[in-house]
Design a protein around this motif. Structure first.
Motif, mmCIF file in Angstrom:
data_model
loop_
_atom_site.group_PDB
_atom_site.id
_atom_site.type_symbol
_atom_site.label_atom_id
_atom_site.label_comp_id
_atom_site.label_asym_id
_atom_site.label_seq_id
_atom_site.Cartn_x
_atom_site.Cartn_y
_atom_site.Cartn_z
ATOM 1 N N GLU A 108 0.840 -1.191 0.000
ATOM 2 C CA GLU A 108 0.000 0.000 0.000
ATOM 3 C C GLU A 108 0.879 1.246 0.000
ATOM 4 O O GLU A 108 0.648 2.189 -0.757
ATOM 5 C CB GLU A 108 -0.941 0.004 1.210
ATOM 6 N N THR A 109 1.895 1.228 0.819
ATOM 7 C CA THR A 109 2.916 2.283 0.831
ATOM 8 C C THR A 109 4.221 1.620 1.243
ATOM 9 O O THR A 109 4.450 1.381 2.430
ATOM 10 C CB THR A 109 2.556 3.416 1.809
ATOM 11 N N MET A 110 5.096 1.361 0.291
ATOM 12 C CA MET A 110 6.252 0.506 0.516
ATOM 13 C C MET A 110 7.191 1.013 1.602
ATOM 14 O O MET A 110 7.686 0.244 2.429
ATOM 15 C CB MET A 110 7.030 0.337 -0.788
ATOM 16 N N LYS A 111 7.473 2.309 1.631
ATOM 17 C CA LYS A 111 8.539 2.801 2.493
ATOM 18 C C LYS A 111 8.180 2.821 3.973
ATOM 19 O O LYS A 111 9.019 3.149 4.808
ATOM 20 C CB LYS A 111 9.007 4.169 2.017
ATOM 21 N N ILE A 112 6.939 2.422 4.297
ATOM 22 C CA ILE A 112 6.618 2.208 5.709
ATOM 23 C C ILE A 112 7.549 1.147 6.284
ATOM 24 O O ILE A 112 7.964 1.231 7.445
ATOM 25 C CB ILE A 112 5.138 1.793 5.868
ATOM 26 N N VAL A 113 7.894 0.154 5.477
ATOM 27 C CA VAL A 113 8.787 -0.917 5.925
ATOM 28 C C VAL A 113 10.117 -0.351 6.409
ATOM 29 O O VAL A 113 10.595 -0.674 7.501
ATOM 30 C CB VAL A 113 9.027 -1.919 4.768
ATOM 31 N N THR A 159 1.417 3.115 -19.884
ATOM 32 C CA THR A 159 0.867 1.946 -20.564
ATOM 33 C C THR A 159 0.936 0.722 -19.649
ATOM 34 O O THR A 159 -0.021 -0.052 -19.563
ATOM 35 C CB THR A 159 1.640 1.673 -21.858
ATOM 36 N N GLY A 160 2.050 0.562 -18.935
ATOM 37 C CA GLY A 160 2.168 -0.552 -18.011
ATOM 38 C C GLY A 160 1.162 -0.487 -16.881
ATOM 39 O O GLY A 160 0.543 -1.496 -16.522
ATOM 40 N N SER A 161 0.967 0.696 -16.319
ATOM 41 C CA SER A 161 0.014 0.851 -15.210
ATOM 42 C C SER A 161 -1.406 0.510 -15.646
ATOM 43 O O SER A 161 -2.152 -0.174 -14.934
ATOM 44 C CB SER A 161 0.058 2.287 -14.668
ATOM 45 N N VAL A 162 -1.792 1.006 -16.813
ATOM 46 C CA VAL A 162 -3.146 0.755 -17.311
ATOM 47 C C VAL A 162 -3.330 -0.723 -17.636
ATOM 48 O O VAL A 162 -4.355 -1.330 -17.309
ATOM 49 C CB VAL A 162 -3.442 1.641 -18.536
ATOM 50 N N ASP A 163 -2.344 -1.336 -18.278
ATOM 51 C CA ASP A 163 -2.455 -2.753 -18.625
ATOM 52 C C ASP A 163 -2.516 -3.622 -17.376
ATOM 53 O O ASP A 163 -3.268 -4.602 -17.327
ATOM 54 C CB ASP A 163 -1.266 -3.170 -19.490
ATOM 55 N N ALA A 218 -6.248 -6.402 -12.663
ATOM 56 C CA ALA A 218 -7.026 -5.707 -11.634
ATOM 57 C C ALA A 218 -6.170 -5.185 -10.491
ATOM 58 O O ALA A 218 -6.677 -4.937 -9.390
ATOM 59 C CB ALA A 218 -8.148 -6.608 -11.092
ATOM 60 N N VAL A 219 -4.884 -4.977 -10.735
ATOM 61 C CA VAL A 219 -3.991 -4.403 -9.722
ATOM 62 C C VAL A 219 -3.884 -2.901 -9.983
ATOM 63 O O VAL A 219 -3.375 -2.467 -11.017
ATOM 64 C CB VAL A 219 -2.597 -5.057 -9.762
ATOM 65 N N PHE A 220 -4.384 -2.114 -9.033
ATOM 66 C CA PHE A 220 -4.408 -0.655 -9.145
ATOM 67 C C PHE A 220 -3.181 -0.116 -8.423
ATOM 68 O O PHE A 220 -3.124 -0.089 -7.201
ATOM 69 C CB PHE A 220 -5.696 -0.130 -8.503
ATOM 70 N N ALA A 221 -2.181 0.292 -9.191
ATOM 71 C CA ALA A 221 -0.909 0.681 -8.595
ATOM 72 C C ALA A 221 -0.338 1.886 -9.322
ATOM 73 O O ALA A 221 -0.837 2.301 -10.366
ATOM 74 C CB ALA A 221 0.071 -0.487 -8.626
ATOM 75 N N GLY A 222 0.737 2.438 -8.763
ATOM 76 C CA GLY A 222 1.287 3.690 -9.241
ATOM 77 C C GLY A 222 2.114 3.587 -10.510
ATOM 78 O O GLY A 222 2.277 2.519 -11.103
ATOM 79 N N LEU A 223 2.674 4.721 -10.892
ATOM 80 C CA LEU A 223 3.388 4.839 -12.153
ATOM 81 C C LEU A 223 4.686 4.043 -12.143
ATOM 82 O O LEU A 223 5.045 3.415 -13.146
ATOM 83 C CB LEU A 223 3.668 6.316 -12.435
ATOM 84 N N PRO A 246 11.166 -17.651 -11.713
ATOM 85 C CA PRO A 246 10.109 -16.666 -11.467
ATOM 86 C C PRO A 246 10.648 -15.240 -11.534
ATOM 87 O O PRO A 246 11.814 -14.976 -11.241
ATOM 88 C CB PRO A 246 9.625 -17.009 -10.059
ATOM 89 N N VAL A 247 9.767 -14.320 -11.912
ATOM 90 C CA VAL A 247 10.081 -12.895 -11.952
ATOM 91 C C VAL A 247 9.116 -12.185 -11.017
ATOM 92 O O VAL A 247 7.897 -12.336 -11.134
ATOM 93 C CB VAL A 247 9.974 -12.319 -13.373
ATOM 94 N N LEU A 248 9.659 -11.404 -10.097
ATOM 95 C CA LEU A 248 8.870 -10.695 -9.093
ATOM 96 C C LEU A 248 9.073 -9.198 -9.275
ATOM 97 O O LEU A 248 10.206 -8.715 -9.263
ATOM 98 C CB LEU A 248 9.335 -11.107 -7.693
ATOM 99 N N PHE A 249 7.981 -8.460 -9.473
ATOM 100 C CA PHE A 249 8.119 -7.010 -9.574
ATOM 101 C C PHE A 249 7.473 -6.331 -8.367
ATOM 102 O O PHE A 249 6.504 -6.820 -7.799
ATOM 103 C CB PHE A 249 7.543 -6.462 -10.884
ATOM 104 N N VAL A 250 8.045 -5.204 -7.987
ATOM 105 C CA VAL A 250 7.637 -4.486 -6.783
ATOM 106 C C VAL A 250 6.633 -3.395 -7.141
ATOM 107 O O VAL A 250 6.899 -2.550 -7.999
ATOM 108 C CB VAL A 250 8.854 -3.859 -6.073
ATOM 109 N N ALA A 251 5.477 -3.423 -6.484
ATOM 110 C CA ALA A 251 4.470 -2.372 -6.609
ATOM 111 C C ALA A 251 4.552 -1.515 -5.349
ATOM 112 O O ALA A 251 4.122 -1.927 -4.270
ATOM 113 C CB ALA A 251 3.072 -2.975 -6.756
ATOM 114 N N ALA A 252 5.128 -0.324 -5.476
ATOM 115 C CA ALA A 252 5.491 0.466 -4.306
ATOM 116 C C ALA A 252 4.323 1.180 -3.648
ATOM 117 O O ALA A 252 4.365 1.477 -2.453
ATOM 118 C CB ALA A 252 6.558 1.496 -4.684
ATOM 119 N N ASP A 253 3.281 1.501 -4.422
ATOM 120 C CA ASP A 253 2.136 2.219 -3.841
ATOM 121 C C ASP A 253 0.906 1.981 -4.711
ATOM 122 O O ASP A 253 0.977 1.363 -5.774
ATOM 123 C CB ASP A 253 2.426 3.714 -3.691
ATOM 124 N N THR A 254 -0.220 2.471 -4.256
ATOM 125 C CA THR A 254 -1.464 2.319 -5.005
ATOM 126 C C THR A 254 -1.547 3.381 -6.099
ATOM 127 O O THR A 254 -0.708 4.277 -6.183
ATOM 128 C CB THR A 254 -2.674 2.449 -4.066
#
Length: 350
Positions: free
Chosen positions: A27-32, A241-245, A251-256, A276-284
């Motif tokens: 939800e907000t990555m840097k809280i960690v 384009t990546g965010s919209v796709d 159905a993942v609503f995330a930032g730019l 496997p490939v893991l990408f980080v979604a830092a915020d909504t």
């Protein structure tokens, strides 16, 4: 049960979005990093409840530090980027954080240089403040150890590729460090905006918008260039384009920055090995509704985009470039800065 909302928000969700492609959604990555850093400083006696913590932020660290201060009974002051929006300003105000926001600018360098100057002014007037130095103090790595452990529990990390923004250097750099302690072959793919000097793209401007949170116009000591195997430079239009796709398809609503990470991760998954490939979604995606999602009909098909493969920094170009970095040191023009140094007369709270 959690004792504070910040503790709950620091827990990421691990989502399978496609075959071999996973999203680490915050939800907000840097809280960690903010929570762990503040806890550590309190335990060491460097700061005490009631002290004021100060730092600069383009957005999500400001919210993270404000929550950490709320959690532990501290005061918070933020020198904010021009990109801090009305929603975040309101949240900071209600949480009791003081915001010094820079004037509007389309220049990443001007915005960050103004923030540097303002930090120094504040510290000169208030030497009792503790400057958190999110860009320079490796205390901000600590919070990602637990995240790395979570990834190891849920995924086979022996041939894992992690994709995410470089930014201050703490998030993806720390994840790679802790994951490699158990799985040395983990690959790290970093994201940069055009105009960022961190990996040598300061000479290429993005005319559309600054993706401020993943790049910099000044040296950041927390960035370990030798940790990164590959770098993708992604412009605004490609990231949008990546965010919209990602929202439309999964159905993942995330930032730019997440849109850029998703774009790069899909490419790496399709052109790499079988791991496997893991990408980080830092915020909504709430901060990007007008700039990104309200204009969703304008974006091209994701399949039309591919990175320009480059071997030299002089060949970088919009909208998307990729280089095999090979865990090299920083480019020769990027040297350790003075931003993280104390101004004359300043002493952190003890």
């Amino acid at each position: 049960m959690y004792d504070h909302i910040a503790d709950a928000m620091g827990e990421p969700d691990l989502i399978r979005v496609d075959d071999g492609l996973f999203c680490l959604r915050f939800e907000t990555m840097k809280i960690v990093s903010a929570l762990a850093a503040v806890r550590s400083l309190l335990d060491q006696g460097v700061i005490r409840p009631g002290d004021t913590l100060l730092d600069s932020s383009s957005g999500i660290y400001a919210y993270a530090l404000a929550l950490a201060c709320h959690r532990y009974g501290l005061r918070c002051r933020i020198v904010g980027s021009t990109t801090v929006d009305p929603t975040l300003r309101a949240q900071l105000a209600v949480l009791g954080a003081r915001l010094d926001q820079m004037a509007p600018s389309d220049s990443l360098r001007l915005d960050q240089n103004r923030r540097v100057a303002r930090i120094r002014e504040i510290l000169a007037a208030h030497p009792e403040y503790h400057w958190m130095r999110q860009y320079h103090d490796r205390i901000h790595y600590q919070g990602y150890r637990a995240v790395a452990d979570r990834i190891r529990r849920d995924l086979d990390t022996r041939d894992l590729t992690v994709v995410g923004g470089v930014g201050s250097g703490a998030s993806t750099g720390a994840l790679a460090r802790y994951l490699r302690q158990h799985s040395p072959a983990v690959r790290l793919v970093g994201l940069q905006p055009f105009g960022s000097i961190t990996f040598g793209a300061g000479h290429v401007a993005d005319p559309d918008i600054i993706i401020a949170g993943i790049g910099s116009s000044i040296p950041f000591d927390n960035v370990d260039h030798g940790s990164y195997d590959t770098i993708h430079w992604v412009g605004f239009e490609a990231a949008r384009t990546g965010s919209v796709d990602l929202l439309r398809r999964h159905a993942v609503f995330a930032g730019l920055s997440t849109g850029a990470a998703y774009l790069a991760a899909r490419w790496e998954r399709g052109h790499g090995g079988n791991g496997p490939v893991l990408f980080v979604a830092a915020d909504t995606g709430h901060r990007y509704v007008e700039a990104v999602f309200a204009r969703h009909e304008e974006v091209p098909d994701l399949a039309e985009l591919a990175p320009r493969q480059v071997d030299a920094l002089d060949d970088l170009g919009l909208p998307w470039s990729r280089m095999a970095w090979g865990r090299r040191p920083a480019p020769s023009e990027v040297t350790a800065g003075t931003y993280g140094a104390d101004p004359p007369g300043h002493r952190p709270a003890a």
